[in-house]
Scaffold this active site. Sequence first.
Site, PDB file in Angstrom:
ATOM      1  N   ASN A 318       0.818  -1.220   0.000  1.00 59.61           N
ATOM      2  CA  ASN A 318       0.000   0.000   0.000  1.00 59.61           C
ATOM      3  C   ASN A 318       0.843   1.258   0.000  1.00 59.61           C
ATOM      4  OD1 ASN A 318      -2.508  -1.339   0.019  1.00 59.61           O
ATOM      5  ND2 ASN A 318      -2.344  -1.682   2.224  1.00 59.61           N
ATOM      6  N   HIS A 320       3.070   2.415   2.060  1.00 58.65           N
ATOM      7  CA  HIS A 320       3.495   3.065   3.294  1.00 58.65           C
ATOM      8  C   HIS A 320       4.294   2.068   4.125  1.00 58.65           C
ATOM      9  CE1 HIS A 320      -0.708   1.844   4.925  1.00 58.65           C
ATOM     10  NE2 HIS A 320       0.158   0.944   5.276  1.00 58.65           N
ATOM     11  N   CYS A 355       3.584   6.578   7.488  1.00 57.16           N
ATOM     12  CA  CYS A 355       4.927   7.074   7.208  1.00 57.16           C
ATOM     13  C   CYS A 355       5.311   6.656   5.803  1.00 57.16           C
ATOM     14  CB  CYS A 355       5.902   6.524   8.240  1.00 57.16           C
ATOM     15  SG  CYS A 355       7.624   6.911   7.929  1.00 57.16           S
TER      16      CYS A 355
END
Length: 420
Positions: A318, A320, A355
């Site tokens: 995804n 991240h 993040c």
Amino acid sequence: MVASMATSVFFPVPSSSSVASAKAPKPINEGPERLGIRGIVAKPASQSGAMEVKAQAQAIPKVNGTKVGLKAEAQTVEDDAPSAPRTFYNQLPDWSFLFAAITTIFLAAEKQFTLIDWKPRRPDMLADAFGLGKMMQDGLDFRQNFSIRSYEIGADRTASIETLMNHLQETALNHARSAGLLVDGFGSTPEMTKKNLIWVVTKMQVLVERYPSWEDVVEVDTWVASSGKNGMRRDWHVHDHRTGQTVLRATSVWVMMNKLTRRLSKIPEEVRAEIEPYFVDRDPIIDEDSRKVQKLEDNTADFIKRGLNPRWGDLDINQHVNNVKYIGWILESAPISILESHELAGMTLEYRRECGRDSVLQSLTAVSNHGSDGSPEAGIECQHLLRLESGAEIMRGRTQWRPKRAQGLQNMGPLPAGNT
């Protein structure tokens, strides 16, 4: 005698009658060679010879202008012609078939020997050998086994907390796959994929009873339940496959996020209809720790680790950073004295934001002793904060530590220099 009999199987010996008949004198017109009507010597009637006689028989000669039929004579030549003489070469068997049969027998025997002779050193090494997992409890629970590999153990000769957390994540995904709900992303259902929705974890609690060692086989059970109106709870129970002893218990809360806008979303009714049949009516495997996780600042933190950068391998599908990586980052700022004398017994993690690969992070840790006398046997609790350099929070955490039950490296001595 035995040798002669074995040889006769492949090289038949002509009988005495045939030998005698071969030596008996024959008329000139009955021998292997005889004159044709034109005075030409006819060749022995082998297979090719028979063809030649037929070819010559097709040419009908004329005598004094009258055609002379030789069909009867040609037929006599073909019938009376003796077979080709038996020699050493034309009596040899077809060795290609023999070699192929021998090769097949040896390959089959080798395969059977491999299957029969191979025995694992321990029976539990055969448990879920392919790591596929299986549904339990009428399809509501999922179970998968993992063998602890040599590259998954740390300095204490036991599996790291990141290894166990990866087992939890793998089991969750395989559970969704086995239920037919995994289409795209981490556990996205068909309806979630249509609406660009993905699952993200917001909170996780973990209690570790013991850490498995190299070659141990752990059995991971997982199931899902509802959590409020727009959340899903997933629990795990990890135990030793051989002894049944509990290794780890964990519970987590997941919500949906739009992967295009990166904003949280409510659970659509179409998605709810897909996942609710798999919800179990069961209490969380761990009682919720309702204590608030305190936010750390520069002036309240005891240790700060700066300049943490995600690597490309830290990203999931995804795009991240994988949530397991956060655990390694918060432990980056933990003092080495705690890591050497204590082991992680439990943690509570609150994820605040995702993040990305270009992020630069800081890890903050504050340590507090629980023992009133400050003895080494006392447990230790730490507060953690993972944040961006800009100050935005990524994750808050609280960890509990207990004295190590066995000082593996001290008892067993240092590793050889070649293995470090």
